[in-house]
Motif scaffolding. Structure first.
Motif, PDB file in Angstrom:
ATOM      1  N   GLU A  37      -8.511   7.114   0.935  1.00 51.45           N
ATOM      2  CA  GLU A  37      -7.794   5.834   0.980  1.00 51.45           C
ATOM      3  C   GLU A  37      -7.488   5.338  -0.431  1.00 51.45           C
ATOM      4  O   GLU A  37      -6.398   4.843  -0.706  1.00 51.45           O
ATOM      5  CB  GLU A  37      -8.630   4.769   1.700  1.00 51.45           C
ATOM      6  CG  GLU A  37      -8.687   4.939   3.201  1.00 51.45           C
ATOM      7  CD  GLU A  37      -9.807   4.118   3.838  1.00 51.45           C
ATOM      8  OE1 GLU A  37     -10.195   4.454   4.951  1.00 51.45           O
ATOM      9  OE2 GLU A  37     -10.307   3.152   3.181  1.00 51.45           O
TER      10      GLU A  37
ATOM     11  N   HIS B 280      -9.585   1.229  -4.960  1.00 56.84           N
ATOM     12  CA  HIS B 280      -9.542   0.760  -3.574  1.00 56.84           C
ATOM     13  C   HIS B 280      -9.232  -0.739  -3.516  1.00 56.84           C
ATOM     14  O   HIS B 280      -8.452  -1.194  -2.679  1.00 56.84           O
ATOM     15  CB  HIS B 280     -10.906   1.046  -2.927  1.00 56.84           C
ATOM     16  CG  HIS B 280     -10.837   1.348  -1.471  1.00 56.84           C
ATOM     17  ND1 HIS B 280     -10.821   0.371  -0.523  1.00 56.84           N
ATOM     18  CD2 HIS B 280     -10.775   2.522  -0.802  1.00 56.84           C
ATOM     19  CE1 HIS B 280     -10.750   0.927   0.677  1.00 56.84           C
ATOM     20  NE2 HIS B 280     -10.724   2.235   0.540  1.00 56.84           N
TER      21      HIS B 280
ATOM     22  N   MET C   9       0.847  -1.210   0.000  1.00 52.66           N
ATOM     23  CA  MET C   9       0.000   0.000   0.000  1.00 52.66           C
ATOM     24  C   MET C   9       0.879   1.255   0.000  1.00 52.66           C
ATOM     25  O   MET C   9       1.900   1.294   0.653  1.00 52.66           O
ATOM     26  CB  MET C   9      -0.901  -0.002   1.238  1.00 52.66           C
ATOM     27  CG  MET C   9      -2.084   0.912   1.068  1.00 52.66           C
ATOM     28  SD  MET C   9      -2.496   1.758   2.596  1.00 52.66           S
ATOM     29  CE  MET C   9      -3.137   0.431   3.599  1.00 52.66           C
TER      30      MET C   9
ATOM     31  N   GLY D  42      -7.571  -2.361  -5.668  1.00 53.07           N
ATOM     32  CA  GLY D  42      -6.278  -2.646  -6.278  1.00 53.07           C
ATOM     33  C   GLY D  42      -6.380  -3.086  -7.724  1.00 53.07           C
ATOM     34  O   GLY D  42      -5.389  -3.497  -8.338  1.00 53.07           O
TER      35      GLY D  42
ATOM     36  N   ARG E   9      -3.801   4.599  -2.494  1.00 51.70           N
ATOM     37  CA  ARG E   9      -3.402   3.280  -3.016  1.00 51.70           C
ATOM     38  C   ARG E   9      -2.903   3.319  -4.456  1.00 51.70           C
ATOM     39  O   ARG E   9      -2.405   2.329  -4.973  1.00 51.70           O
ATOM     40  CB  ARG E   9      -4.593   2.327  -2.943  1.00 51.70           C
ATOM     41  CG  ARG E   9      -4.742   1.822  -1.539  1.00 51.70           C
ATOM     42  CD  ARG E   9      -5.935   0.956  -1.331  1.00 51.70           C
ATOM     43  NE  ARG E   9      -6.177   0.955   0.108  1.00 51.70           N
ATOM     44  CZ  ARG E   9      -7.007   0.173   0.735  1.00 51.70           C
ATOM     45  NH1 ARG E   9      -7.702  -0.714   0.068  1.00 51.70           N
ATOM     46  NH2 ARG E   9      -7.153   0.254   2.036  1.00 51.70           N
TER      47      ARG E   9
END
Ligand code: MGD
Ligand code: MGD
Ligand code: SF4
Ligand code: MO
Length: 738
Positions: free
Chosen positions: A449, A423, A1, A425, A453
């Motif tokens: 968030e 989020h 991350m 990925g 990432r």
């Protein structure tokens, strides 16, 4: 991350680069002799979808003021508080004047070569490692249509990714989806001059006076001509003062109300049978679906008294010409599409479509909210409002682009879904132009968030927005008046945005940035545009034969006629101000479709632990995420911080007085704001304007439930609870408030 990066503040940038060379004092120049103009440029306001005509005063390479443009037929020289200040952006000290690259402790200025090479290399690396769809593009509906067309082509041809979507996904898509279902086309069916010709206008979920200020004048003309006005809103907004009937709907319950209105119309036999049988399909199913929605049942759901429901239905159906106008109040719901469909059903049942002074219409939000959703920056769309899934549309577009249809990717994710994929990925890189998702998307903690990432994040903007502070590279782009192009206003009128100045300093035109990136991605041959006019000529070809057909619209024709309404398929064609006048929709069978709607609860229901409705929206002096208007002297002072609108009865329950600090908690987060006690809101509802970032952001409280078809977030309905706060919060101390 990825670890959160230290944001560089505008202040630290200013320290580093010094003030803008052509700095305009906050509040503007005082009089003509201080700063005389060399030329006037007739163009349009860069802010809302009204797209008022304005003349920009220019000296040298700087916009220094404005004059009204009285001949422009939409606004006749009138402007709202934002329009008269729009000129203060070009010379603003925060204006980005060169590309920025992230360092360990902030940003440093970079050359264009370095910044573009870095961006292209990172995009190539990430696509090489994870596949083409690991990169996503965000566009925006403040962009002129040439730029939004270019972005759509850039995603599909330069990057070959499925994932491109835009900030209009937060705005007009519920209306667009509903109009496509019902009429086969996504545009306001009527020009604004029709408003005053109606006998009754129903305004649903639109704060016209603050958000479409010039439309207020059209509603006043309606009233002057003897027309009646009905307003549906949980808040008595300023136009309610002129309303004949005000329906104080409980947030998120519009669907029941409009089904109830149709119920009364059918019960009383007020429907237009001839229109229904001649021009529509699907009526019986819809008639059946509203049978259970009698005024008493509707009143319980909506909080609107049964007598008012009866009266509204009789007023609307009793008029020879009636118009229903709606905006985000009904569209920003997880049943936003149903709400619009229910209003359309009401108009169809009463024969109010395709005639002067009659119809259903949406009030466009963003400057190019209409044009920006026509030419391919939506994830499922190709130019001309064509579907990316349609083999014929793919073949036509591929021919114009000079590629094979197989090379055009299929539909990708919508804006909020892109954030969710980041989020998870699945998407690793994002390039964003004209979008400030950190302030504007629901559930801001989730957005933050996701941004953290990303393996690569690039932004094209002229100010360092809150989102841009998280970028690896910020490409200093252009203001609306720095490139020539077109837009499409709320009425469906295509307008000419004239170039007034060059981008200042080392900033560049947005379209140049994308063409240069395409070159560095090895696809330069498809982006050999020297001017936006060349892009527009390709757009005209690409839209040709589509529903949003621009082929017959040239810059010169727009100038001659003060705008041309699409569709306009040939150079001789006069354009189409009012749709459906021949009684036919854009569906293959020519019928307007009734589409049945079904009730469901909102995604964040009110319950004993969160007993109060929270709704969010706007104030007149601020615009969207505020990155533009919070910087403009004279606007911020009018409404410097978000306030919590609350009814005296509710305030009393919590011992809250006007000006007290109140902690508002939702199922996601809590923020503390000052109360503004007003009698103009339902006592079970509070309202917060959303134009501020960080710990003042309404979107820390909102939720990510989407309408299943349009994928719009439910900004207008959340559940919250209130407590009187012990004192002022940290942000207020920082901002010197309270
Ligand atoms: N000053 C200013 N003008 C703007 C903008 C801006 O940011 N500032 N933005 C532009 C853009 S992009 C847009 S989308 C438009 C938005 O224009 P509007 O949609 O008119 O503005 P909003 O404030 O989002 O919401 C409109 C109204 O919906 C009401 N409402 C809330 N919940 C409900 C509900 O459940 N049902 C009903 N019927 N009404 C409800 C609110 O009380 C509010 O008065 O404005 C455009 N113009
Ligand atoms: N809680 C809540 N949230 C909402 C809403 C709500 O009612 N309530 N409303 C939603 C709606 S309707 C909308 S439209 C969205 C808007 O959400 P956003 O799109 O995030 O808002 P903007 O402020 O328009 O952000 C656009 C960014 O693009 C930049 N920009 C503007 N014009 C140009 C240009 O020509 N070129 C370049 N390169 N950059 C440009 C601006 O500086 C700004 O940083 O917010 C949504 N969010
Ligand atoms: S109404 Fe909209 S387009 Fe007109 S001046 Fe105000 S913000 Fe600009
Ligand atoms: Mo919007």
């Amino acid at each position: 991350m990825r670890v959160a990066k230290l944001p560089a503040s505008p202040e630290s940038l200013r320290e580093r680069f010094g003030p803008h060379p052509a700095y305009i004092p906050p509040g503007g120049w005082r009089d003509e002799s201080e700063n005389p103009a060399e030329r006037l440029v007739k163009t349009h306001c860069c802010f809302c979808g009204q797209q008022c005509g304005i003349q920009l005063k220019v000296r040298g390479n700087q916009v220094i003021g404005f004059e009204p443009w009285e001949e422009f037929p939409f606004n006749h020289g009138m402007l709202c508080p934002k329009g008269v200040k729009r000129y203060l952006q070009g010379g603003h000290p925060d204006r980005l004047l060169e590309p920025l690259l992230r360092t360990t402790d902030g940003f440093r200025a970079a050359s264009w070569d370095e910044a573009l090479e870095f961006t292209a290399r990172r995009l190539r690396e990430i696509q090489g490692r994870y596949g083409k769809d690991a990169v996503a593009i965000y566009g925006g509906a403040s962009l002129i249509s040439e730029k939004s067309y270019l972005l759509g082509k850039f995603a599909r041809v330069a990057l070959g990714t499925r994932h491109i979507d835009y900030n209009g996904r937060l705005c007009m898509v519920s209306a667009g989806t509903a109009y496509k279902l019902a009429f086969g086309v996504d545009r306001s069916p009527l020009p604004w001059n029709d408003i005053e010709k109606a006998e009754v206008v129903l305004v649903a979920g639109a704060n016209v006076a603050e958000c479409a200020p010039i439309t207020t004048d059209y509603l006043w003309r309606l009233r002057d001509a003897g027309g009646k006005l009905i307003v549906v809103d949980p808040r008595m907004t300023p136009i309610c003062r002129n309303a004949d009937l005000y329906l104080p709907v409980r947030p998120g319950t519009d669907l029941a109300l409009y089904m109830g209105l149709l119920h009364v119309v059918l019960r009383e036999g007020l429907e237009n049978r001839e229109f229904i049988s001649g021009h529509t399909s699907g009526f019986e199913t819809v008639a059946e679906s509203v049978r259970a929605w009698d005024p008493r049942t509707v009143a319980e759901k909506t909080g609107v008294p049964p007598e008012a429901i009866e009266r509204a239905a009789h007023m609307f159906a009793g008029a020879k010409r009636a118009i229903a106008m709606h905006a985000r109040g009904v569209e920003h719901q997880s049943k936003g599409v149903e709400n619009c469909l229910a209003l359309i059903n009401l108009c169809l049942a009463t024969g109010n479509i395709g005639r002067e002074g009659a119809g259903c219409t949406m009030i466009t939000g963003q400057g190019n909210g209409q044009g920006g959703r026509e030419h391919g920056q939506k994830c499922d769309q190709l130019p001309g409002q064509r579907s990316i899934a349609d083999p014929e549309a793919r073949a036509h577009t591929a021919r114009v682009w000079g590629i094979s249809p197989q090379e055009i990717p299929q539909a990708g994710y919508t804006a909020v879904e892109i954030m969710e994929a980041i989020h998870r990925g699945e998407i690793k890189a994002l390039l964003s132009c004209c979008f400030n998702p950190l302030v504007s998307l629901p559930d801001a903690n989730f957005t933050r968030e996701a941004l953290e990432r990303l393996e690569f994040f690039g932004v094209v903007d002229f100010f360092l927005s809150e989102t841009a502070q998280h970028a690896d590279v910020v490409l200093a782009g252009s203001l609306q008046e720095e490139e020539e192009g077109i837009g499409c206003s709320a009425e469906g009128r295509v307008i000419h945005i004239r170039k007034a100045v060059e981008p200042p300093g080392n900033a560049k035109a947005d379209s140049w940035i994308y063409c240069e990136l395409a070159k560095r991605l090895g696809r330069g041959e498809f982006f050999a545009f020297r001017t936006t006019r060349e892009i527009y000529d390709e757009l005209r070809e690409a839209s040709r034969g589509g529903h949003a057909d621009y082929y017959g619209i040239t810059y010169e024709k727009i100038d001659e006629r003060m705008g041309v309404f699409w569709p306009c398929p040939t150079l001789e064609h006069a354009g189409t101000p009012r749709l459906f006048e021949d009684g036919r929709s854009f569906h293959a069978d020519g019928k307007h479709r009734f589409v049945a709607t079904e009730w469901r609860e909102s995604g964040d229901p009110v319950a004993p632990d969160y007993p109060i409705y929270l709704t969010t929206g706007r104030v007149v002096s601020q615009y969207l995420s505020g990155t533009q208007t919070r910087r403009i002297g004279g606007l911020l002072e009018q409404y410097p911080n978000p306030l919590l609108e609350i009814h005296p009865r509710l305030a009393q329950q919590y011992g809250i007085a006007d000006g007290d600090w109140v902690r508002v908690s939702s199922r996601r987060w809590a923020i503390t704001l000052q109360a503004m006690v007003v009698k103009t809101i339902r006592p079970d509802t509070v309202f917060i304007p959303y134009h501020w970032p960080g710990d003042r952001s309404a979107n820390l409280l909102t939720h990510r439930t989407l309408d299943p078809r349009s994928k719009i977030p439910e900004y207008k309905v959340s559940a919250c609870r209130l407590e009187k706060a012990p004192g002022r919060p940290e942000w207020a101390a920082r901002e010197g408030r309270g």
